[in-house]
Scaffold this motif. Structure first.
Motif, PDB file in Angstrom:
ATOM      1  N   LYS A 116      -3.618 -85.263 -16.799  1.00  0.00           N
ATOM      2  CA  LYS A 116      -4.759 -85.202 -15.894  1.00  0.00           C
ATOM      3  C   LYS A 116      -4.927 -83.778 -15.352  1.00  0.00           C
ATOM      4  N   GLY A 117      -6.148 -83.258 -15.423  1.00  0.00           N
ATOM      5  CA  GLY A 117      -6.449 -81.916 -14.944  1.00  0.00           C
ATOM      6  C   GLY A 117      -6.265 -80.829 -15.974  1.00  0.00           C
ATOM      7  N   ALA A 118      -5.768 -81.168 -17.167  1.00  0.00           N
ATOM      8  CA  ALA A 118      -5.565 -80.147 -18.205  1.00  0.00           C
ATOM      9  C   ALA A 118      -6.915 -79.584 -18.659  1.00  0.00           C
ATOM     10  N   LEU A 119      -6.973 -78.245 -18.853  1.00  0.00           N
ATOM     11  CA  LEU A 119      -8.204 -77.599 -19.288  1.00  0.00           C
ATOM     12  C   LEU A 119      -8.430 -77.863 -20.772  1.00  0.00           C
ATOM     13  N   LEU A 120      -9.554 -78.495 -21.086  1.00  0.00           N
ATOM     14  CA  LEU A 120      -9.877 -78.820 -22.477  1.00  0.00           C
ATOM     15  C   LEU A 120     -10.863 -77.823 -23.076  1.00  0.00           C
ATOM     16  N   VAL A 121     -11.896 -77.459 -22.327  1.00  0.00           N
ATOM     17  CA  VAL A 121     -12.942 -76.562 -22.821  1.00  0.00           C
ATOM     18  C   VAL A 121     -13.313 -75.585 -21.706  1.00  0.00           C
ATOM     19  N   LYS A 122     -13.503 -74.324 -22.086  1.00  0.00           N
ATOM     20  CA  LYS A 122     -13.965 -73.300 -21.147  1.00  0.00           C
ATOM     21  C   LYS A 122     -15.259 -72.684 -21.675  1.00  0.00           C
ATOM     22  N   LEU A 123     -16.303 -72.709 -20.835  1.00  0.00           N
ATOM     23  CA  LEU A 123     -17.586 -72.101 -21.192  1.00  0.00           C
ATOM     24  C   LEU A 123     -17.681 -70.689 -20.622  1.00  0.00           C
ATOM     25  N   PHE A 124     -18.568 -69.910 -21.205  1.00  0.00           N
ATOM     26  CA  PHE A 124     -18.772 -68.529 -20.754  1.00  0.00           C
ATOM     27  C   PHE A 124     -19.267 -68.528 -19.307  1.00  0.00           C
TER      28      PHE A 124
ATOM     29  N   ARG B  15     -12.141 -80.498 -17.787  1.00  0.00           N
ATOM     30  CA  ARG B  15     -10.743 -80.879 -17.646  1.00  0.00           C
ATOM     31  C   ARG B  15     -10.569 -82.380 -17.889  1.00  0.00           C
ATOM     32  N   ALA B  16      -9.360 -82.768 -18.238  1.00  0.00           N
ATOM     33  CA  ALA B  16      -9.059 -84.179 -18.485  1.00  0.00           C
ATOM     34  C   ALA B  16      -9.162 -84.965 -17.183  1.00  0.00           C
ATOM     35  N   PRO B  17      -9.969 -86.029 -17.139  1.00  0.00           N
ATOM     36  CA  PRO B  17     -10.122 -86.797 -15.888  1.00  0.00           C
ATOM     37  C   PRO B  17      -8.909 -87.646 -15.547  1.00  0.00           C
ATOM     38  N   PHE B  18      -8.106 -87.971 -16.551  1.00  0.00           N
ATOM     39  CA  PHE B  18      -6.877 -88.737 -16.334  1.00  0.00           C
ATOM     40  C   PHE B  18      -5.959 -88.497 -17.529  1.00  0.00           C
ATOM     41  N   THR B  19      -4.720 -88.902 -17.396  1.00  0.00           N
ATOM     42  CA  THR B  19      -3.756 -88.744 -18.485  1.00  0.00           C
ATOM     43  C   THR B  19      -4.057 -89.763 -19.573  1.00  0.00           C
ATOM     44  N   GLY B  20      -4.263 -89.291 -20.777  1.00  0.00           N
ATOM     45  CA  GLY B  20      -4.604 -90.196 -21.867  1.00  0.00           C
ATOM     46  C   GLY B  20      -4.570 -89.503 -23.211  1.00  0.00           C
ATOM     47  N   ARG B  21      -4.883 -90.287 -24.224  1.00  0.00           N
ATOM     48  CA  ARG B  21      -4.879 -89.766 -25.601  1.00  0.00           C
ATOM     49  C   ARG B  21      -6.260 -89.231 -25.944  1.00  0.00           C
ATOM     50  N   ILE B  22      -6.281 -88.012 -26.487  1.00  0.00           N
ATOM     51  CA  ILE B  22      -7.528 -87.361 -26.882  1.00  0.00           C
ATOM     52  C   ILE B  22      -7.970 -87.885 -28.238  1.00  0.00           C
ATOM     53  N   GLY B  23      -9.269 -88.104 -28.371  1.00  0.00           N
ATOM     54  CA  GLY B  23      -9.822 -88.533 -29.653  1.00  0.00           C
ATOM     55  C   GLY B  23     -10.145 -87.351 -30.549  1.00  0.00           C
ATOM     56  N   LEU B  24     -11.101 -87.523 -31.432  1.00  0.00           N
ATOM     57  CA  LEU B  24     -11.470 -86.473 -32.377  1.00  0.00           C
ATOM     58  C   LEU B  24     -12.386 -85.453 -31.707  1.00  0.00           C
TER      59      LEU B  24
END
Length: 352
Positions: free
Chosen positions: A93-101, A167-176
């Motif tokens: 939870k809270g991990a940064l997944l995507v960063k935009l300019f 960011r990840a809204p909760f701890t979980g498995r990421i899809g494709l």
């Protein structure tokens, strides 16, 4: 045709007529014999009403779902400058997944911070001047207002910068992952999905008459294809209304424990124990005749059928509980029900 030929022809016709009439007379007793055969007793099997423990169980289909599942989409449009989506792996939870300019927003933030520093110094000087009556109270209030406005603008800019981070809204498995680094995305772009699979939910529907039994906390068991192991779940909640078209109620339960065999989306067979009576008067299910407004059974007595209206209760795969209409020891017809009429004679060939 001459006279002799006509006489011969008439004689032949008379013979044919007499022959047909005799055949009809011969057929009449045969038909009467068939009618008399209708009085033959109907052969049927019977069952002696007895008491035994009975429990009603129901097996219905269900589906496993993640406890939480979310589609990850950006709040604003922008170009992807950093991508950290571990496909098929877990993200905290809270991990940064995507960063935009956000270069323009960062520059605007620095500008506002410099302006805030100057405004704060100006407000401090004017406060000293106000203490010696060098300026009016209004001039000092305007300088304080400028400081407050700049702080609000900084907060607004920081919120805009935070929207460039997904960011990840909760701890979980990421899809494709559906995007690549450098792509320009908008709020309609599906980046990926995240599922909370360490806890699963089970959804199923029950017929309307069992809706009252589906209370919160009720325990249910289920199995999945490929294994005979039984899993348990606890009812979390039910839908607020019964589905009008199917007359069923949707139920959602939480699977208890963690199991490697359980996968979201899997088909489950849910076994429900809906009723139990240790002393039930039972009859075979096939003995109950459904009618427009009630149900009945055929009671055998002195070689004659007696159609008796009954009230039924719980049932299992073979037997149904009779609440009213028969008593223990009664003989109930269980076969040949469609051929039996109130005036039929019955011959029992087997009694269970």
């Amino acid at each position: 045709m001459n006279r002799n030929s006509r006489i011969v022809f008439g004689f032949i016709l008379s013979l044919i007529f007499i022959s047909c009439k005799s055949e009809k007379k011969d057929d009449a007793p045969k038909a009467g014999g068939k009618a008399g055969g209708g009085n033959r007793p109907v052969q049927a099997e019977a069952f002696i009403v007895r008491a035994k423990p009975l429990s009603e169980s129901l097996e219905i289909p269900g589906t496993l779902f993640p406890f939480e599942v979310t589609e990850i989409r950006p709040e604003i449009s922008g170009r992807v400058v950093a991508l950290n989506i571990p496909e098929g792996s877990f993200a905290q939870k809270g991990a940064l997944l995507v960063k935009l300019f956000d270069g323009d927003l960062q520059a605007q933030l620095k500008k506002l911070q410099v302006q805030l520093q100057i405004a704060q110094k100006t407000a401090e000087r004017q406060k000293e001047l106000l203490s010696i009556n060098g300026i009016s109270q209004q001039e000092y209030d305007l300088s304080e207002l400028q400081v407050s406005n700049l702080k609000a603008d900084i907060d607004l800019t920081q919120v805009s910068i935070s929207k460039t981070e997904i960011r990840a809204p909760f701890t979980g498995r990421i899809g494709l992952r559906n995007i690549s680094n450098g792509a320009y995305i908008s709020p309609t772009t599906l980046v990926t999905t995240i599922s909370q699979v360490n806890q699963l939910k089970l959804e199923f529907t029950v017929p309307e008459k069992y809706s009252e039994a589906m209370h919160k906390g009720r325990q249910v068991s289920f199995t999945i294809a490929g294994t005979d192991q039984k899993f348990n779940a606890s009812v979390l909640a039910t839908e607020s209304n019964i589905e009008a078209t199917t007359r069923t109620l949707k139920v959602r339960a939480v699977v208890q424990g963690k199991h490697q065999l359980l996968v979201p989306g899997a088909f489950a067979k849910v076994a429900l124990q809906l009723g139990k009576n240790d002393h039930s008067l039972i009859v075979p299910s096939q003995a109950v005749i459904p009618q427009a407004r009630n149900k009945s059974v055929i009671v055998y007595k002195d070689g004659k059928p007696n159609f008796q209206v009954v009230a039924t209760g719980i049932r299992d795969s073979s037997y149904v509980q009779v609440l009213d209409g028969v008593k223990e020891g009664d003989t109930i017809i269980i076969t040949g029900l469609l051929a039996i009429r109130p005036d039929s004679k019955i011959k029992l060939v087997k009694v269970q």
